[in-house]
Design an enzyme around this catalytic site. Structure first.
Site, PDB file in Angstrom:
ATOM      1  N   VAL A 103      37.484  36.539  37.696  1.00 34.08           N
ATOM      2  CA  VAL A 103      38.211  37.781  37.939  1.00 34.08           C
ATOM      3  C   VAL A 103      37.371  38.617  38.886  1.00 34.08           C
ATOM      4  O   VAL A 103      36.146  38.724  38.724  1.00 34.08           O
ATOM      5  CB  VAL A 103      38.466  38.555  36.630  1.00 34.08           C
ATOM      6  CG1 VAL A 103      39.174  39.875  36.918  1.00 34.08           C
ATOM      7  CG2 VAL A 103      39.284  37.721  35.646  1.00 34.08           C
ATOM      8  N   CYS A 104      38.019  39.194  39.882  1.00 31.09           N
ATOM      9  CA  CYS A 104      37.349  40.112  40.794  1.00 31.09           C
ATOM     10  C   CYS A 104      36.175  39.404  41.491  1.00 31.09           C
ATOM     11  O   CYS A 104      36.316  38.268  41.945  1.00 31.09           O
ATOM     12  CB  CYS A 104      36.923  41.359  40.012  1.00 31.09           C
ATOM     13  SG  CYS A 104      36.531  42.807  41.006  1.00 31.09           S
ATOM     14  N   THR A 105      35.015  40.041  41.548  1.00 32.08           N
ATOM     15  CA  THR A 105      33.875  39.460  42.268  1.00 32.08           C
ATOM     16  C   THR A 105      33.172  38.352  41.492  1.00 32.08           C
ATOM     17  O   THR A 105      32.201  37.790  41.974  1.00 32.08           O
ATOM     18  CB  THR A 105      32.865  40.558  42.630  1.00 32.08           C
ATOM     19  OG1 THR A 105      32.531  41.311  41.453  1.00 32.08           O
ATOM     20  CG2 THR A 105      33.446  41.492  43.680  1.00 32.08           C
ATOM     21  N   GLY A 153      42.293  38.494  41.811  1.00 27.56           N
ATOM     22  CA  GLY A 153      41.833  39.590  42.652  1.00 27.56           C
ATOM     23  C   GLY A 153      41.103  40.642  41.829  1.00 27.56           C
ATOM     24  O   GLY A 153      40.574  40.363  40.756  1.00 27.56           O
TER      25      GLY A 153
END
Length: 230
Positions: A103-105, A153
């Site tokens: 998730v995310c970075t 994202g």
């Protein structure tokens, strides 16, 4: 009775808590046998960027093989990029996991572990382009799948990602039941959830605020391929 599904989420200092708690909540309300683990070097509590404390439930050493292994994001990702124990754990789990996810970075950590070469992947909009440094194909999207690699994202996309995973593992109805139980029906008061729709001044402010963290990540990613030849 089906065998329990096993989910494992990394926790670490300076994690972005919603990257973890969004998909964790979806997995936890799934109405079928499951095990949801919080994974770290040891069992001492760690604090998120906003101060919430999380207590790991398993260490890397005693973690069983997982159906789904997930790396959330956050400022603490920068330290994980150089943490060989974390990277080795992810590589080991990836050999047998049904899905290797982020998730995310958190996708930058999958990249640093060498798991994204030639794979389409996404990340937070402030970091997505850095995935190219790890041999990945940066791809815009709330949820991006390439084989058993599934990346989400930024932050709230982790909820969409978790519903996608549940649908893959248990079918659409099971995912819909999770969504309904949590009344996940987003209707934000502003259309500012992407850099394309947010006011330019807001975008510029966030870019400036994240510049130092991005610079560290960029420096690591730019030399990764040379240090890790295919």
């Amino acid at each position: 009775m089906p065998a329990p599904l096993s989910f494992g989420f990394l926790v670490f200092p300076d994690i972005q808590q919603l990257d973890l708690t969004g998909p964790y909540e979806i997995a936890s309300v799934l109405d079928r046998p499951k095990e949801v683990h919080l994974l770290w070097h040891d069992l001492r509590p760690v604090r998120s960027t906003t101060g919430l404390a999380f207590t790991p439930t398993r260490t890397f050493a005693d973690c069983p093989p997982l159906d789904v292994v997930c790396v959330p994001g956050g400022i603490g990702v920068n330290a994980l990029l150089r943490d060989e124990a974390v990277l080795a754990f992810l590589r080991a789990q990836a050999r047998s996991a049904r899905y290797v996810t982020s998730v995310c970075t958190g996708s930058l950590v999958l990249g640093a572990a060498g798991l994204l070469r030639g794979k389409r992947a996404t990340s937070h909009w402030l970091a997505r382009d850095l995935l190219a440094g790890f041999g990945a194909v940066p791809t815009q999207g709330r949820v991006v799948r390439d084989g058993k690699i599934i990346t989400a994202g930024g932050v709230t996309a982790g909820i969409d990602f978790a519903l996608t995973i549940i649908a893959e593992l248990c079918g659409d109805e099971a995912a819909q039941a999770c969504q309904l139980q949590l009344e996940y029906a987003p209707a934000p008061p502003f259309d500012a959830g992407t850099p394309e729709t947010a006011p330019k001044g807001v975008v510029a402010k966030l870019k400036a605020g994240g510049a130092a963290v991005r610079e560290q990540r960029s420096a690591f990613a730019s030399g990764w391929a040379a240090r890790n030849p295919a």
